[in-house]
Scaffold this active site. Structure first.
Site, PDB file in Angstrom:
ATOM      1  CG  ASN A   4       9.198  13.822  -5.956  1.00  0.00           C
ATOM      2  OD1 ASN A   4       8.554  14.852  -5.720  1.00  0.00           O
ATOM      3  ND2 ASN A   4       9.109  12.751  -5.193  1.00  0.00           N
ATOM      4  CB  CYS A  13      12.939  12.372  -9.144  1.00  0.00           C
ATOM      5  SG  CYS A  13      13.712  12.223  -7.508  1.00  0.00           S
ATOM      6  CB  SER A  32       1.549  -0.773  -1.240  1.00  0.00           C
ATOM      7  OG  SER A  32       2.822  -1.295  -0.905  1.00  0.00           O
ATOM      8  N   GLY A  33       3.619   1.646  -2.617  1.00  0.00           N
ATOM      9  CA  GLY A  33       4.433   2.823  -2.308  1.00  0.00           C
ATOM     10  C   GLY A  33       3.974   4.050  -3.063  1.00  0.00           C
ATOM     11  CE1 TYR A  34       3.541   8.104   0.388  1.00  0.00           C
ATOM     12  CE2 TYR A  34       5.892   8.498   0.609  1.00  0.00           C
ATOM     13  CZ  TYR A  34       4.635   8.449   1.168  1.00  0.00           C
ATOM     14  OH  TYR A  34       4.466   8.738   2.496  1.00  0.00           O
TER      15      TYR A  34
END
Length: 341
Positions: free
Chosen positions: A308, A147, A10-12
């Site tokens: 990123n 990143c 559910s995160g980026y």
């Protein structure tokens, strides 16, 4: 079709993994986990996936067995549960920072705590195909670099490997707000972030240890948050070995990246985009690298840029999977970025 699952979806980074994997012709996304959204549709957290999938989040406790398990779970929690995760899939790709550093003492120094599974550190291969493609072809445990570390490593490695650098690398990194994750808190509120150029790591950013580990160059790194959502740009100053010319620098980059599908050398004399800039890389798996040589030819400014969340995260993970299974590395990763953006 390989059955894959994304833990911490559910995160980026989890959302980017889902976006890329749902468009990948060789895999089926069988599960996506979330504590917060368990039982709700994936497009609740990732509205860009509306009409793309009917997948529903499941609880992390309901994970089964899969061919590949991607981990976008919280730092720290991942290493505590890695023994369990390794029973769920023969191929595990970790996008956290828990297994990036080979030396547990380095982990403790940069992450501020003892590593809970040091016996597993040497079993993971860095998910950076440009440096570790041979190892990734046979590795079932992958740790994707950070990143900013990815951008810096890809920009610095050709010069370090050619022996053109004398001394350390001073790395100045800039990153957009998505690099802090979805639960970054007050620091990422629009009222606090907008208009700011916040130096959040003036010294010893943890990615500097990854840069040194991969390139062999002592690195000093600072990091600044800028008013962008996506994107990383790193500027690294290095002293050059006496007698090094611009031709030597170009030759080093050409030798390393001539056949790489996702690294482009951008070092032009004119134009708006004459050096790497993340603006045109949004959504793509490209990392652009370049350089500018000082007039006295003793110092070079080395530049790297990427998205990123893609080449700095989910895209590198998918590319590493492609390498492991012998698929063309561009599979599922053909988006070129946007201009204008």
């Amino acid at each position: 079709m390989l059955k894959v699952a994304v833990a911490g979806a559910s995160g980026y980074i989890g959302g980017e993994l889902l976006r890329l994997l749902l468009g990948h012709p060789e895999v089926e996304v069988a599960a996506a986990t979330s504590h917060r959204y368990a039982g709700r549709r994936v497009d609740t957290a990732h509205p860009n996936l509306r009409s793309v999938t009917d997948l529903t989040f499941i609880s992390p406790d309901d994970l089964g067995t899969y061919d590949v398990l991607f981990l976008a779970t919280p730092h720290g929690e991942t290493m505590d549960r890695m023994g369990e995760f390794l029973t769920m899939a023969p191929h595990v790709i970790d996008l956290t920072g828990d297994f990036r550093l080979k030396d547990p003492a380095q982990y403790a120094a940069y992450y501020g705590g003892r590593h809970s599974a040091p016996q597993l550190l040497d079993t993971f291969t860095a998910g950076l195909p440009e440096l570790y493609r041979k190892e990734l072809r046979e590795s079932d445990r992958v740790t994707v670099p950070g990143c900013m570390a990815t951008a810096a490593i890809l920009a610095l490695y050709p010069l370090a490997d050619a022996g053109l650098v004398s001394g350390e690398a001073a790395v100045d990194a800039r990153t957009g707000s998505s690099g802090s994750g979805i639960s970054a808190g007050t620091a990422n509120l629009h009222a606090e972030r907008s208009g700011a150029m916040r130096v959040f790591a003036p010294t010893r950013h943890r990615h500097e240890a990854e840069i040194t580990q991969a390139t062999g160059l002592p690195a000093r790194m600072n990091a600044t948050g800028i008013e962008a959502v996506r994107g990383v740009q790193v500027l690294a100053r290095v002293q050059l070995r006496e007698g090094t010319s611009e031709k030597d620098l170009r030759a080093a980059y050409r030798e390393h990246y001539a056949d790489e599908p996702f690294v482009r050398v951008v070092a032009q004399k004119r134009g708006l985009y004459r050096l790497p800039e993340p603006k045109i890389l949004t959504g793509s798996n490209f990392c652009d690298v370049g350089f500018a040589l000082a007039e006295d030819q003793r110092e070079a400014l080395v530049v790297g840029a990427l998205d990123n969340l893609v080449k700095g995260g989910a895209g590198n993970a998918v590319q590493s999977m492609n390498v492991r299974y012998g698929w063309p590395e561009r599979t599922g990763l053909t988006f070129t970025g946007l201009h204008p953006n």
